[in-house]
Write a protein that holds these residues in place. Structure first.
Motif, PDB file in Angstrom:
ATOM      1  N   VAL A  74      71.854  13.754 -17.898  1.00  0.00           N
ATOM      2  CA  VAL A  74      73.291  13.507 -18.051  1.00  0.00           C
ATOM      3  C   VAL A  74      73.786  14.332 -19.234  1.00  0.00           C
ATOM      4  N   VAL A  81      64.704   6.465 -17.417  1.00  0.00           N
ATOM      5  CA  VAL A  81      65.288   5.214 -16.911  1.00  0.00           C
ATOM      6  C   VAL A  81      64.247   4.355 -16.186  1.00  0.00           C
ATOM      7  N   VAL A  84      64.739   0.777 -16.863  1.00  0.00           N
ATOM      8  CA  VAL A  84      66.105   0.253 -16.713  1.00  0.00           C
ATOM      9  C   VAL A  84      66.183  -0.461 -15.356  1.00  0.00           C
ATOM     10  N   GLN A  86      68.471  -1.394 -13.401  1.00  0.00           N
ATOM     11  CA  GLN A  86      69.416  -0.840 -12.412  1.00  0.00           C
ATOM     12  C   GLN A  86      68.900   0.449 -11.773  1.00  0.00           C
ATOM     13  N   TRP A  87      67.808   1.006 -12.290  1.00  0.00           N
ATOM     14  CA  TRP A  87      67.230   2.242 -11.738  1.00  0.00           C
ATOM     15  C   TRP A  87      65.841   1.962 -11.178  1.00  0.00           C
ATOM     16  N   LYS A  95      72.265   4.590  -3.910  1.00  0.00           N
ATOM     17  CA  LYS A  95      72.545   5.968  -3.463  1.00  0.00           C
ATOM     18  C   LYS A  95      72.144   7.070  -4.437  1.00  0.00           C
ATOM     19  N   TYR A  96      71.912   6.739  -5.715  1.00  0.00           N
ATOM     20  CA  TYR A  96      71.585   7.803  -6.678  1.00  0.00           C
ATOM     21  C   TYR A  96      70.085   7.809  -6.944  1.00  0.00           C
ATOM     22  N   VAL A 102      72.624  14.006 -12.779  1.00  0.00           N
ATOM     23  CA  VAL A 102      73.639  13.158 -12.138  1.00  0.00           C
ATOM     24  C   VAL A 102      74.950  13.117 -12.946  1.00  0.00           C
ATOM     25  N   GLU A 105      78.177  13.016 -10.697  1.00  0.00           N
ATOM     26  CA  GLU A 105      78.321  11.719 -10.026  1.00  0.00           C
ATOM     27  C   GLU A 105      78.784  10.654 -11.030  1.00  0.00           C
ATOM     28  N   LEU A 106      78.193  10.686 -12.230  1.00  0.00           N
ATOM     29  CA  LEU A 106      78.578   9.710 -13.256  1.00  0.00           C
ATOM     30  C   LEU A 106      80.056   9.882 -13.632  1.00  0.00           C
ATOM     31  N   ALA A 110      81.189   6.839 -10.810  1.00  0.00           N
ATOM     32  CA  ALA A 110      80.764   5.563 -11.405  1.00  0.00           C
ATOM     33  C   ALA A 110      81.960   4.752 -11.907  1.00  0.00           C
ATOM     34  N   PRO A 111      81.882   3.412 -11.747  1.00  0.00           N
ATOM     35  CA  PRO A 111      82.954   2.565 -12.272  1.00  0.00           C
ATOM     36  C   PRO A 111      82.806   2.334 -13.778  1.00  0.00           C
ATOM     37  N   LYS A 116      76.704   3.668 -20.700  1.00  0.00           N
ATOM     38  CA  LYS A 116      75.538   2.979 -20.118  1.00  0.00           C
ATOM     39  C   LYS A 116      74.243   3.677 -20.539  1.00  0.00           C
TER      40      LYS A 116
END
Ligand code: HEM
Length: 128
Positions: A74, A81, A84, A86-87, A95-96, A102, A105-106, A110-111, A116
């Motif tokens: 990033v 990660v 982490v 979430q990964w 999807k990632y 990335v 995409e981030l 990303a919302p 993060k």
């Protein structure tokens, strides 16, 4: 006569001690500041050199699959990660995939923000 001699020797003594003290203390502070400048530079240089540089091909090995660690790039920084949640298994939000840059995409999908990534271990820089 006696009264005059005592103050003169006292004044001379105080003058010499003051000169000696002042000379020594200013020498020490000059040396101290030189030392800290040198060690600051060494620390900064060393930490920058320790970072591994990843090409696109090298980063692709760290996809989080089959027990591989999961790394993502990033903004030119490579993060680990693997731990982490979430990964998990190198996948995020279904999807990632890890092992890739990335950044786009981030920034576009990303919302959440790049904050993060705060606290996620940095393992290198991304050379592309
Ligand atoms: C260590 C890094 C990351 C962590 C801890 C993390 C965490 C999260 C969390 C907790 C959510 C749920 C929604 C929210 O809280 O805002 C989320 C959603 C999302 N993240 Fe990340 N994220 C990370 C990195 C990324 C990156 C690098 C991307 C870009 C590839 C990304 C893309 C998204 C997307 C698109 C969603 C929405 C998923 C959906 O609602 O279907 N995230 N992320």
């Amino acid at each position: 006569m006696r009264l005059k001699k005592i103050p003169i020797s006292l004044i001379l003594g105080i003058l010499i001690s003051t000169l000696l003290l002042f000379g020594c203390s200013s020498d020490q502070s000059a040396t101290d500041s030189k030392d800290s400048t040198v060690s600051d530079k060494t620390t900064t240089g060393a930490s920058a050199e320790e970072l591994k540089s990843f090409t696109k091909e090298e980063l692709a090995k760290y996809d989080g699959k089959d027990g591989n660690p999961a790394y993502i790039a990033v903004d030119g920084t490579v993060y680990d990660v693997t731990d982490v949640p979430q990964w998990k298994d190198g996948m995020h939000a279904d999807k990632y995939e890890a092992g890739k840059d990335v950044t786009n995409e981030l920034n576009t999908q990303a919302p959440h923000s790049a904050s993060k990534m705060d606290g996620v271990p940095v393992v290198g820089v991304y050379a592309g």
